[in-house]
Enzyme design. Sequence first.
Site, PDB file in Angstrom:
ATOM      1  N   GLU A  81     -10.487 -11.399  -3.864  1.00 39.19           N
ATOM      2  CA  GLU A  81      -9.050 -11.316  -3.587  1.00 39.19           C
ATOM      3  C   GLU A  81      -8.570 -12.443  -2.677  1.00 39.19           C
ATOM      4  OE1 GLU A  81      -8.365  -7.369  -2.051  1.00 39.19           O
ATOM      5  OE2 GLU A  81     -10.087  -7.450  -0.733  1.00 39.19           O
TER       6      GLU A  81
ATOM      7  N   ASP B  69      -3.962  -8.724  -3.704  1.00 35.14           N
ATOM      8  CA  ASP B  69      -4.139  -9.709  -2.638  1.00 35.14           C
ATOM      9  C   ASP B  69      -4.343 -11.124  -3.174  1.00 35.14           C
ATOM     10  OD1 ASP B  69      -3.865  -8.476  -0.084  1.00 35.14           O
ATOM     11  OD2 ASP B  69      -5.603  -7.264  -0.612  1.00 35.14           O
TER      12      ASP B  69
ATOM     13  N   CYS C 288      -9.185  -4.331 -10.259  1.00 37.19           N
ATOM     14  CA  CYS C 288      -8.595  -3.101  -9.748  1.00 37.19           C
ATOM     15  C   CYS C 288      -7.234  -3.338  -9.106  1.00 37.19           C
ATOM     16  CB  CYS C 288      -9.543  -2.407  -8.776  1.00 37.19           C
ATOM     17  SG  CYS C 288     -10.105  -3.465  -7.462  1.00 37.19           S
TER      18      CYS C 288
ATOM     19  N   HIS D 171       0.811  -1.213   0.000  1.00 39.61           N
ATOM     20  CA  HIS D 171       0.000   0.000   0.000  1.00 39.61           C
ATOM     21  C   HIS D 171       0.849   1.270   0.000  1.00 39.61           C
ATOM     22  CE1 HIS D 171      -3.212  -2.860   0.928  1.00 39.61           C
ATOM     23  NE2 HIS D 171      -3.857  -2.072   0.104  1.00 39.61           N
TER      24      HIS D 171
ATOM     25  N   ARG E 223       2.905  -9.588  -0.023  1.00 39.98           N
ATOM     26  CA  ARG E 223       3.060  -8.569  -1.063  1.00 39.98           C
ATOM     27  C   ARG E 223       3.986  -7.428  -0.668  1.00 39.98           C
ATOM     28  NH1 ARG E 223      -3.013  -5.906  -1.128  1.00 39.98           N
ATOM     29  NH2 ARG E 223      -2.094  -4.025  -1.963  1.00 39.98           N
TER      30      ARG E 223
HETATM   31  C1  PEP Z   1      -6.096  -5.678  -4.447  1.00 40.78           C
HETATM   32  O1  PEP Z   1      -5.920  -6.424  -3.486  1.00 40.78           O
HETATM   33  O2  PEP Z   1      -5.755  -5.968  -5.617  1.00 40.78           O
HETATM   34  C2  PEP Z   1      -6.727  -4.359  -4.245  1.00 40.78           C
HETATM   35  C3  PEP Z   1      -7.067  -3.599  -5.255  1.00 40.78           C
HETATM   36  O3  PEP Z   1      -6.885  -3.939  -2.974  1.00 40.78           O
HETATM   37  P1  PEP Z   1      -5.683  -3.363  -2.090  1.00 40.78           P
HETATM   38  O4  PEP Z   1      -4.488  -3.156  -2.990  1.00 40.78           O
HETATM   39  O5  PEP Z   1      -6.151  -2.109  -1.477  1.00 40.78           O
HETATM   40  O6  PEP Z   1      -5.463  -4.459  -1.081  1.00 40.78           O
HETATM   41 MG    MG Z   2      -6.795  -5.981  -1.603  1.00 36.96          MG
END
Ligand code: PEP
Ligand code: MG
Length: 601
Positions: free
Chosen positions: A450, A474, A521, A207, A484
Amino acid sequence: MLTDRIPRTAAQARSDIRTYKGIGASPGIAIGRAVIVEKRTAAVYRVPIRDEDVAGEVTRFLESLENTRTELHELKQKVSRSMGEEFASIFEAHAMIVSDPSFADKVIQKIESEQVNAEWALSEVQEEYEARFQSFEDEYLRERMADVKDVAERVLTHLSGIAHHDLSEITHDVIIVAEDLTPSDAIHFNRRPIVGFTTESGGRTSHTSIIAKSLFMPAVIGVPKLTRIVDNDELLIVDGYEGTVIVSPTPAMVSEYRNRVSLHEEAEKTLLENRLLKAVTKDNRQISLQANIELTEELDDAAKYGAEGIGLYRSEFLYISKSPDLPNEDEHVAVYRQLVESTAPGGCVIRTFDLGGKKLAREVMGSKEDNPVLGLRALRLCMKHRDMFKTQLRALLRASAFGPMKIMFPLVSGVQELRQVKALLREIKAELDAEGVAYNTNVPIGIMIEVPSAAVIADMLATEADFFAIGTNDLIQYSLAIDRSNENVSYLYEPLHPALLRLIKTVIDAGKRAGIPVSMCGEMAADPIYAIVLIGLGLEIFSMNPSNIPVIKNVIRSVRYRDCRRIAEVALQKKTAQEIEEFVIESVAMRFPEGLVQKNP
Ligand code: PEP
Ligand code: MG
């Protein structure tokens, strides 16, 4: 000068040019002087201060002590009323520590003698106390260690974590060099003189990296031992495109990199020319390109880069930027209303708090877990902390009256969880009905896919959700069993892993059969090579960091869907991510010789 007070390392005298390789987490080139921030606990940095600032730092510490004392006094009274004197006495004990002159003196002495920020001095004194308490034979006395820790954390909260103000007076550009940074650190570092950052740990889809990208802050992460091999005040070039950090570059190198900045700016201008064009393949397949955002300030970027609405608003950043307070219902409503009103007609997908994991769960909920990423995170955490969650859900429903909005739940692992949260929404709707408050009764309810279990039973979930958004950041983490945010396993973070492609196909197919929209996303959607495979797998909605949209739009406009489908079919038969990638690159060169794929700038 700020950096003169930092104890120098053996590397001090070096003036040689050094280049280190890391992961380019956020594109862009930053040139500035290194400021090394050492980190003690979750949010404590050692920041050197100048002679003339010492007195101010002591005052800041004393004020936070006073605020802590007031807070403890209020807490004591509150607890005494609700739970009785016995419980309230805990806070009295804490107040005694705060009022103990030797505790305060020790911290002040450290601020003065070491010329460091109050947070750091406090955490050092806390450690000294802990060591002393640990040596006590008496169990009761040993247990008082927890009280000292508690008090120290309270004071730290009042000191608000990081002494950002120390950097604000620097006039030259600086690059933050740290072991690690949290997403909220990244938000706070988003201002001059800070022009970029580089860290020892982290992953491309952590993040912190995502935030850096959103803030257009060049960043290179995962550079081993960085804080030990760079000296404060050394000149650095952080190249977020290539994932390199150059220490002590020559003037010629600096000017070459400045040139590169101009070239990238030119290239972006050209890319932006497609802003008003449709994202449609040569054989007429329409794709929707939407934006992922974390802060409302990014709404302008979404429009600038031609997003058709917001495909993911990560609402937890509303909390993170307000931390340690929780936003109240009206504050939530104001933000969501702004989102839906400014993104009409495309609309906005608002994801409920995905707190936990590495995003502040401990600070918010006081829960400490051995495996936070597999613990109380996202929807699970919200369902456990109902009051907080209800505030958010009420606000979302209220804001739904002002424009097109979809509500999305993160980290759903099965049907039962979805049913439970939908039941909670029904309860809240009934409350709003009783109060006569307006909301959209048909607001679509969707889920992130996810967790591998959710992908596998996507057909079942599709009968109870209005839409899916595949979160590959995720999904990769959980299906390939790699953290990650951990640079040591980032080489295994393979979006084209055959298992992942199968999972993605399962989800897209399930959505199609059930007639519900499926978007992606995760960061995977923003890469040109991956995008070709995803188009071929049937994905029609891509959501990504706004600045990636023009590149992906160019890719879409230069391919044929039927070619992408063929590429995806063959890719699904291959056994390794490397084989798949090579195959896709070769196919692209063969089928689209005019050349389409511009790597993300
Ligand atoms: C993901 O997990 O791909 C996602 C878009 O959510 P985040 O990156 O906020 O965990
Ligand atoms: Mg996520």
